[in-house]
Design a protein around this motif. Structure first.
Motif, PDB file in Angstrom:
ATOM      1  N   THR A   1       0.881  -1.159   0.000  1.00  0.00           N
ATOM      2  CA  THR A   1       0.000   0.000   0.000  1.00  0.00           C
ATOM      3  C   THR A   1       0.920   1.210   0.000  1.00  0.00           C
ATOM      4  OG1 THR A   1      -1.732  -1.164   1.184  1.00  0.00           O
ATOM      5  CG2 THR A   1      -1.783   1.250   1.270  1.00  0.00           C
ATOM      6  N   VAL A   2       0.758   2.075  -0.988  1.00  0.00           N
ATOM      7  CA  VAL A   2       1.629   3.228  -1.146  1.00  0.00           C
ATOM      8  C   VAL A   2       0.811   4.504  -0.939  1.00  0.00           C
ATOM      9  CG1 VAL A   2       3.140   4.492  -2.727  1.00  0.00           C
ATOM     10  CG2 VAL A   2       3.109   1.991  -2.769  1.00  0.00           C
ATOM     11  N   PHE A   3       1.270   5.333  -0.014  1.00  0.00           N
ATOM     12  CA  PHE A   3       0.712   6.666   0.173  1.00  0.00           C
ATOM     13  C   PHE A   3       1.594   7.599  -0.659  1.00  0.00           C
ATOM     14  CE2 PHE A   3      -0.506   4.216   3.846  1.00  0.00           C
ATOM     15  CZ  PHE A   3      -1.848   4.517   3.983  1.00  0.00           C
ATOM     16  N   ALA A   4       1.159   7.858  -1.875  1.00  0.00           N
ATOM     17  CA  ALA A   4       1.993   8.581  -2.837  1.00  0.00           C
ATOM     18  C   ALA A   4       1.693  10.073  -2.795  1.00  0.00           C
ATOM     19  CB  ALA A   4       1.750   8.042  -4.245  1.00  0.00           C
TER      20      ALA A   4
ATOM     21  N   LEU B   1      10.873   7.568   1.307  1.00  0.00           N
ATOM     22  CA  LEU B   1       9.898   6.869   0.463  1.00  0.00           C
ATOM     23  C   LEU B   1       9.304   5.663   1.189  1.00  0.00           C
ATOM     24  CD1 LEU B   1      11.708   7.136  -2.963  1.00  0.00           C
ATOM     25  CD2 LEU B   1       9.657   8.379  -2.242  1.00  0.00           C
ATOM     26  N   ASN B   2      10.137   4.924   1.921  1.00  0.00           N
ATOM     27  CA  ASN B   2       9.637   3.769   2.660  1.00  0.00           C
ATOM     28  C   ASN B   2       8.668   4.173   3.765  1.00  0.00           C
ATOM     29  OD1 ASN B   2      10.713   1.596   1.256  1.00  0.00           O
ATOM     30  ND2 ASN B   2      12.640   1.671   2.371  1.00  0.00           N
ATOM     31  N   TYR B   3       8.749   5.430   4.208  1.00  0.00           N
ATOM     32  CA  TYR B   3       7.809   5.951   5.200  1.00  0.00           C
ATOM     33  C   TYR B   3       6.412   6.139   4.578  1.00  0.00           C
ATOM     34  CZ  TYR B   3       6.180   8.824   9.157  1.00  0.00           C
ATOM     35  OH  TYR B   3       5.495   9.319  10.243  1.00  0.00           O
ATOM     36  N   HIS B   4       6.326   6.023   3.261  1.00  0.00           N
ATOM     37  CA  HIS B   4       5.061   6.155   2.542  1.00  0.00           C
ATOM     38  C   HIS B   4       4.520   4.803   2.070  1.00  0.00           C
ATOM     39  CE1 HIS B   4       6.668  10.242   2.339  1.00  0.00           C
ATOM     40  NE2 HIS B   4       5.421  10.642   2.191  1.00  0.00           N
ATOM     41  N   VAL B   5       5.140   3.697   2.534  1.00  0.00           N
ATOM     42  CA  VAL B   5       4.755   2.359   2.079  1.00  0.00           C
ATOM     43  C   VAL B   5       4.399   1.481   3.283  1.00  0.00           C
ATOM     44  CG1 VAL B   5       5.502   0.291   0.807  1.00  0.00           C
ATOM     45  CG2 VAL B   5       6.294   2.562   0.080  1.00  0.00           C
TER      46      VAL B   5
ATOM     47  N   GLN C   1       2.110   0.907  10.361  1.00  0.00           N
ATOM     48  CA  GLN C   1       3.509   0.503  10.490  1.00  0.00           C
ATOM     49  C   GLN C   1       4.125   0.560   9.090  1.00  0.00           C
ATOM     50  OE1 GLN C   1       4.956   0.026  13.441  1.00  0.00           O
ATOM     51  NE2 GLN C   1       6.901  -0.094  12.371  1.00  0.00           N
ATOM     52  N   THR C   2       5.001   1.523   8.863  1.00  0.00           N
ATOM     53  CA  THR C   2       5.559   1.714   7.529  1.00  0.00           C
ATOM     54  C   THR C   2       6.745   0.783   7.297  1.00  0.00           C
ATOM     55  OG1 THR C   2       7.087   3.468   8.176  1.00  0.00           O
ATOM     56  CG2 THR C   2       4.837   4.139   7.569  1.00  0.00           C
ATOM     57  N   VAL C   3       7.097   0.622   6.034  1.00  0.00           N
ATOM     58  CA  VAL C   3       8.199  -0.249   5.648  1.00  0.00           C
ATOM     59  C   VAL C   3       9.534   0.266   6.195  1.00  0.00           C
ATOM     60  CG1 VAL C   3       9.471  -1.152   3.645  1.00  0.00           C
ATOM     61  CG2 VAL C   3       6.986  -1.162   3.646  1.00  0.00           C
TER      62      VAL C   3
END
Length: 147
Positions: A46-49, A79-83, A100-102
């Motif tokens: 799930t990506v918060f773009a 970027l991983n903070y958005h996934v 919980q982000t990547v």
């Protein structure tokens, strides 16, 4: 907030974002960070773009600085903070207190008047389906507290 058809399509997350037209800067950031293969992979993610307009809100020079080769690790972390792992629709995310982000950090989730935000970024376009996950467009670039 626009809810887009959440039916998975044949395009992966990277190609879906590119086809959308609102995520050009995000796509460039994914390329610069060397994350294209991961986000084209099996997933699901799930990506918060952040939209292009969200990237324009960054302080002057911030994006150019992140795009420098010597700052690749910081860009990857951002970027991983958005996934988030898994395919999560906005209706599910709205029930959470945090995601919980990547990158390992937790991002606060708020549901206000049926609008979902993650770490202060409002979801402006939700549930954009792809073959290996889902994209939610957000109106702000979230910066992790630790890199």
């Amino acid at each position: 907030m626009n809810t887009v058809n959440n039916t998975p399509n044949s395009k992966n997350l990277v190609d879906t974002a590119a086809a959308n037209g609102s995520f050009k800067t995000f796509g460039q950031a994914i390329d610069r960070a060397g994350m294209s293969d991961t986000l084209r992979g099996v997933g699901p993610f799930t990506v918060f773009a952040p939209t292009d307009a969200a990237f324009e809100k960054l302080p002057a020079g911030k994006l150019e600085n992140l795009f420098k080769p010597e700052n690749k690790e910081e860009l990857v972390s951002l970027l991983n903070y958005h996934v988030v792992s898994g395919r999560k629709l906005v209706a599910d995310i709205g029930k959470w207190e945090h995601a919980q982000t990547v990158n390992g950090q937790s991002a606060p989730i708020q549901l206000t008047d049926d609008k979902v935000s993650i770490d202060g970024a409002m979801v402006t376009s939700a549930d954009i389906g792809s073959s290996n996950g889902v994209i939610h467009g957000i109106d702000k670039v979230n910066i992790p507290t630790k890199q």
